[in-house]
Design a protein around this motif. Structure first.
Motif, PDB file in Angstrom:
ATOM      1  N   ARG A 233       0.791  -1.148  -0.085  1.00  0.00           N
ATOM      2  CA  ARG A 233      -0.077   0.056  -0.154  1.00  0.00           C
ATOM      3  C   ARG A 233       1.044   1.358   0.111  1.00  0.00           C
ATOM      4  O   ARG A 233       0.602   2.443  -0.852  1.00  0.00           O
ATOM      5  CB  ARG A 233      -1.037   0.058   1.303  1.00  0.00           C
ATOM      6  CG  ARG A 233      -1.994  -1.069   1.084  1.00  0.00           C
ATOM      7  CD  ARG A 233      -3.087  -0.847   2.194  1.00  0.00           C
ATOM      8  NE  ARG A 233      -3.797  -1.868   2.261  1.00  0.00           N
ATOM      9  CZ  ARG A 233      -5.207  -1.943   1.715  1.00  0.00           C
ATOM     10  NH1 ARG A 233      -5.181  -0.773   0.734  1.00  0.00           N
ATOM     11  NH2 ARG A 233      -5.912  -2.806   1.621  1.00  0.00           N
TER      12      ARG A 233
ATOM     13  N   GLU B  96      -5.124  -8.781  -3.238  1.00  0.00           N
ATOM     14  CA  GLU B  96      -6.102  -8.003  -3.683  1.00  0.00           C
ATOM     15  C   GLU B  96      -5.505  -6.703  -4.033  1.00  0.00           C
ATOM     16  O   GLU B  96      -5.633  -6.076  -5.048  1.00  0.00           O
ATOM     17  CB  GLU B  96      -6.973  -7.733  -2.691  1.00  0.00           C
ATOM     18  CG  GLU B  96      -8.156  -8.720  -2.505  1.00  0.00           C
ATOM     19  CD  GLU B  96      -9.132  -8.428  -1.434  1.00  0.00           C
ATOM     20  OE1 GLU B  96      -8.949  -7.387  -0.368  1.00  0.00           O
ATOM     21  OE2 GLU B  96     -10.253  -8.935  -1.482  1.00  0.00           O
ATOM     22  N   ILE B  97      -4.314  -6.318  -3.404  1.00  0.00           N
ATOM     23  CA  ILE B  97      -3.769  -5.158  -3.561  1.00  0.00           C
ATOM     24  C   ILE B  97      -2.709  -5.254  -4.945  1.00  0.00           C
ATOM     25  O   ILE B  97      -2.601  -4.164  -5.703  1.00  0.00           O
ATOM     26  CB  ILE B  97      -2.809  -4.616  -2.393  1.00  0.00           C
ATOM     27  CG1 ILE B  97      -3.648  -4.566  -1.248  1.00  0.00           C
ATOM     28  CG2 ILE B  97      -1.868  -3.424  -2.720  1.00  0.00           C
ATOM     29  CD1 ILE B  97      -2.899  -4.092   0.038  1.00  0.00           C
TER      30      ILE B  97
ATOM     31  N   GLN C 202      -5.181  -4.894  -7.849  1.00  0.00           N
ATOM     32  CA  GLN C 202      -5.925  -3.494  -8.327  1.00  0.00           C
ATOM     33  C   GLN C 202      -4.429  -2.888  -8.828  1.00  0.00           C
ATOM     34  O   GLN C 202      -4.666  -2.019  -9.666  1.00  0.00           O
ATOM     35  CB  GLN C 202      -5.954  -2.969  -6.750  1.00  0.00           C
ATOM     36  CG  GLN C 202      -7.342  -3.346  -6.421  1.00  0.00           C
ATOM     37  CD  GLN C 202      -8.387  -3.262  -7.572  1.00  0.00           C
ATOM     38  OE1 GLN C 202      -8.728  -2.505  -8.227  1.00  0.00           O
ATOM     39  NE2 GLN C 202      -9.294  -4.574  -7.857  1.00  0.00           N
ATOM     40  N   SER C 203      -3.237  -3.075  -8.241  1.00  0.00           N
ATOM     41  CA  SER C 203      -2.072  -2.517  -8.745  1.00  0.00           C
ATOM     42  C   SER C 203      -1.820  -2.641 -10.278  1.00  0.00           C
ATOM     43  O   SER C 203      -1.467  -1.710 -11.000  1.00  0.00           O
ATOM     44  CB  SER C 203      -0.632  -2.827  -7.989  1.00  0.00           C
ATOM     45  OG  SER C 203      -0.983  -2.500  -6.596  1.00  0.00           O
TER      46      SER C 203
ATOM     47  N   LEU D 299      -4.085  -3.630 -12.359  1.00  0.00           N
ATOM     48  CA  LEU D 299      -5.251  -3.150 -13.046  1.00  0.00           C
ATOM     49  C   LEU D 299      -5.005  -1.505 -13.341  1.00  0.00           C
ATOM     50  O   LEU D 299      -5.790  -0.943 -14.329  1.00  0.00           O
ATOM     51  CB  LEU D 299      -6.621  -3.359 -12.605  1.00  0.00           C
ATOM     52  CG  LEU D 299      -6.787  -4.850 -12.578  1.00  0.00           C
ATOM     53  CD1 LEU D 299      -8.165  -5.178 -11.824  1.00  0.00           C
ATOM     54  CD2 LEU D 299      -7.174  -5.283 -14.066  1.00  0.00           C
ATOM     55  N   THR D 300      -4.326  -0.840 -12.368  1.00  0.00           N
ATOM     56  CA  THR D 300      -4.157   0.571 -12.429  1.00  0.00           C
ATOM     57  C   THR D 300      -2.936   1.012 -13.171  1.00  0.00           C
ATOM     58  O   THR D 300      -2.441   2.254 -12.803  1.00  0.00           O
ATOM     59  CB  THR D 300      -4.268   1.142 -11.107  1.00  0.00           C
ATOM     60  OG1 THR D 300      -3.420   0.502 -10.135  1.00  0.00           O
ATOM     61  CG2 THR D 300      -5.744   0.852 -10.368  1.00  0.00           C
TER      62      THR D 300
ATOM     63  N   ALA E 205     -11.539 -10.125 -12.185  1.00  0.00           N
ATOM     64  CA  ALA E 205     -10.485  -9.061 -11.933  1.00  0.00           C
ATOM     65  C   ALA E 205      -9.021  -9.578 -12.142  1.00  0.00           C
ATOM     66  O   ALA E 205      -7.966  -9.068 -12.755  1.00  0.00           O
ATOM     67  CB  ALA E 205     -10.576  -8.404 -10.485  1.00  0.00           C
TER      68      ALA E 205
ATOM     69  N   ALA F 194      -6.083  -8.640 -14.760  1.00  0.00           N
ATOM     70  CA  ALA F 194      -4.864  -8.176 -14.784  1.00  0.00           C
ATOM     71  C   ALA F 194      -3.684  -9.068 -14.976  1.00  0.00           C
ATOM     72  O   ALA F 194      -2.450  -8.649 -15.228  1.00  0.00           O
ATOM     73  CB  ALA F 194      -4.655  -8.143 -12.933  1.00  0.00           C
TER      74      ALA F 194
END
Length: 564
Positions: free
Chosen positions: A378, A400-401, A404-405, A407-408, A437, A441
């Protein structure tokens, strides 16, 4: 006795003998350098004129040393050996047939008489050294013939045990002798782990070399075994009074001018306590892999092309999977080294940082202080990274992080424990990660193993029988063009038949069809079929390619990849 007649010309032989005396190298080594002949061929040519026979390594390792007649320290000093066969008959092993003084000395040590002379054999100096080295590993821990003493030094505020060449008898206690000599022997053997296993009568010492445990020594006495475990606890700053629960710690040693970190795990057992010491030799990794490129790891060319493509993507996730000790982190280090160009911010979070990469921000996990993979990841995202390496995904929050990383707009390289590329989907599903998701990714999954290679010095052709082929699910008609080789054991491979390891890989690159099958939770056989059509090749097939070329054995691929 007639003068011996050699196939070497007299000037060449004289020059080799003179150089051997000056350089302290063996006569065979000098003849090899001067003539270009293979070492074992030279030994055979030297033995015949003297009426000697050659002792091969596999035969040597099958006999017991007569240390009661020729102590290990003297055998090491003079590079010879006295061996006993199963019937008690003595054999003297030498490397230089011209050294008549050594032969006379060896015969005197064996009590040789005219009526009962000592039988002398010729062997490679390297083979004798390997045999004695193997015996030395066992003797160092329990003998007083020689070993490694230790002093202590402080660096960066931490106390380190300094191993230096000295007599074990200088150590303060038998337990300190055993610990110091065991550490030194393990480092010399290139071990990755040391196992100290409590038994009903003492302690068994084993080293993990090239991924396989090898028995090194047996220490007799329950009291001494307890003192040895206590010594390790003291070094690792653990509670020596606590014997009922597992404990973990670490300490450092200095050997050969380099720092070596050791992680210690103590576990209660029915006979007392067992200890496992993980050796983290950063300098050895640097020396082994040089600049740490992917080529140095031994992957085949098609796998390297795919891995480089996955590592150079602008964003997404590359997962490397495999069991503990399969080289996952080293592969990611090599990939980061290659893609690091100074124009992008690369940050890693690891437990521990095993290899320092110049120009890359590396963060060590510190769970005692609250710095976990998830919390560190994070924070990394607020540090404006382009590429991120997460040492291992262990839990749902970290997964999860990481997803998301990816995907962003970040490229995330990470590892997860699974048997093969397809088991990864089950791991993330079990952690509760949304399949859509995850596959959105994910760019690709890389599964790997480290497989032992045949020793290049003693590997010989052989023909496997039907049972051996069947154990690897092979048919005779499938192996017509195979070159089957296996090592018989020599000084270079310490009698194991294997020397060094290389990586093999199974790669899954995702396309739309595979992503749809995963999201729809289709049977794994359909996903495997689609992956095969997309170019995925199993670990077992990659290993069989090595067997086909004679680089490794059926036994080794069965050990490493049968169920992969």
């Amino acid at each position: 006795m007639n003068a011996p007649s050699f196939s070497f010309d007299a000037p060449l032989l004289a020059r080799a003998r003179a150089q051997s005396r000056q350089s302290q190298r063996s006569l065979v080594d000098e003849l090899h350098a001067l003539s270009g002949l293979e070492a074992r061929q030279i030994v055979r040519q030297l033995a015949e004129p003297f009426g000697l026979t050659v002792m091969e390594t596999v035969e040597m390792f099958g006999q017991q040393p007569a240390f009661d007649l020729l102590p290990l320290a003297q055998a090491l000093a003079r590079q010879c050996a006295l061996l006993r066969d199963a019937g008690g008959a003595l054999t003297g092993v030498i490397a230089d047939p011209f050294d008549l003084d050594l032969q006379s000395w060896l015969q005197a040590r064996a009590g040789s008489t005219a009526a009962n002379p000592l039988h002398l054999r010729l062997a490679l100096a390297g083979d004798i050294q390997a045999y004695l080295g193997k015996q030395e590993e066992s003797a160092r821990a329990v003998d007083t013939l020689g070993g490694e003493g230790a002093s202590e030094a402080r660096r960066d505020g931490k106390t380190a045990t300094v191993l230096s060449f000295a007599s074990v008898s200088e150590a303060a206690s038998p337990a300190v002798k055993v610990v110091n000599s065991t550490l030194y022997d393990a480092l010399k053997a290139g071990a990755s782990d040391i196992h100290l296993e409590s038994t009903a009568g003492g302690l068994a010492v084993k080293y993990r070399v090239d991924g396989v445990l090898d028995h090194a020594a047996t220490v007799g006495g329950i009291e001494l075994a307890e003192h040895i475990i206590s010594r390790l606890k003291v070094l690792a700053e653990l509670d020596i009074a606590e014997r009922r629960v597992p404990q973990d710690g670490s300490f450092r040693v200095e050997a050969g001018g380099r720092d070596i970190d050791l992680r210690v795990s103590i576990m209660p057992s029915i006979h007392g306590e067992d200890a496992v010491i993980r050796i983290l030799d950063k300098r050895a990794m640097i020396e082994a892999y040089g600049s740490l490129t992917l080529e140095a790891l031994g992957f085949d060319a098609p796998s390297l092309v795919t891995l480089r493509q996955l590592a150079q993507e602008a964003y997404g996730m590359l997962l490397v999977t495999g069991p503990t000790g399969s080289g996952k982190t080293t592969t990611l280090y090599a990939a980061l080294t290659e893609i690091h160009n100074g124009r992008e911010k690369i940050i890693t979070i690891e437990d521990p940082v095993e290899y320092q990469l110049p120009g890359i921000l590396q963060i060590p996990v510190n769970e005692k202080k609250g710095l976990t993979f998830a919390k560190g990841l994070r924070s990394i995202l607020r540090h404006d990274p382009d590429k991120i390496m997460v040492g291992e995904i262990r839990d749902r929050e970290t997964a999860e992080i990481a997803v998301q990383s990816a995907l962003t707009g970040h490229l995330v390289l990470t590892t997860v424990h699974a048997n093969n590329v397809f088991d990864v989907f089950g791991r993330f599903t079990h952690m509760g990660i949304d399949p859509y998701a995850f596959v959105s990714a994910l760019n690709g999954i890389w599964a790997q193993r480290l497989i032992r290679m045949n020793c290049p010095h003693c590997a010989t052709p052989y023909e496997p029988d039907a049972a051996e082929l069947a154990s690897a699910h092979l048919e005779r008609n499938e192996v017509i063009d195979y070159l089957f080789m296996r090592g018989v054991g020599c000084g270079d491979c310490r009698g194991t038949g294997y020397k060094g390891r290389r990586s093999i890989a199974e790669i899954l690159t995702l396309n739309d069809e595979i992503r749809e099958l995963i999201v729809d939770k289709q049977p794994i056989r359909r996903i495997k079929a689609a992956a095969a059509a997309n170019g995925t090749r199993s670990l077992r097939l990659a290993a069989l390619d090595l067997v086909k070329r004679g680089a490794t054995t059926i036994e080794e691929i069965r050990r490493v990849t049968l169920h992969a």
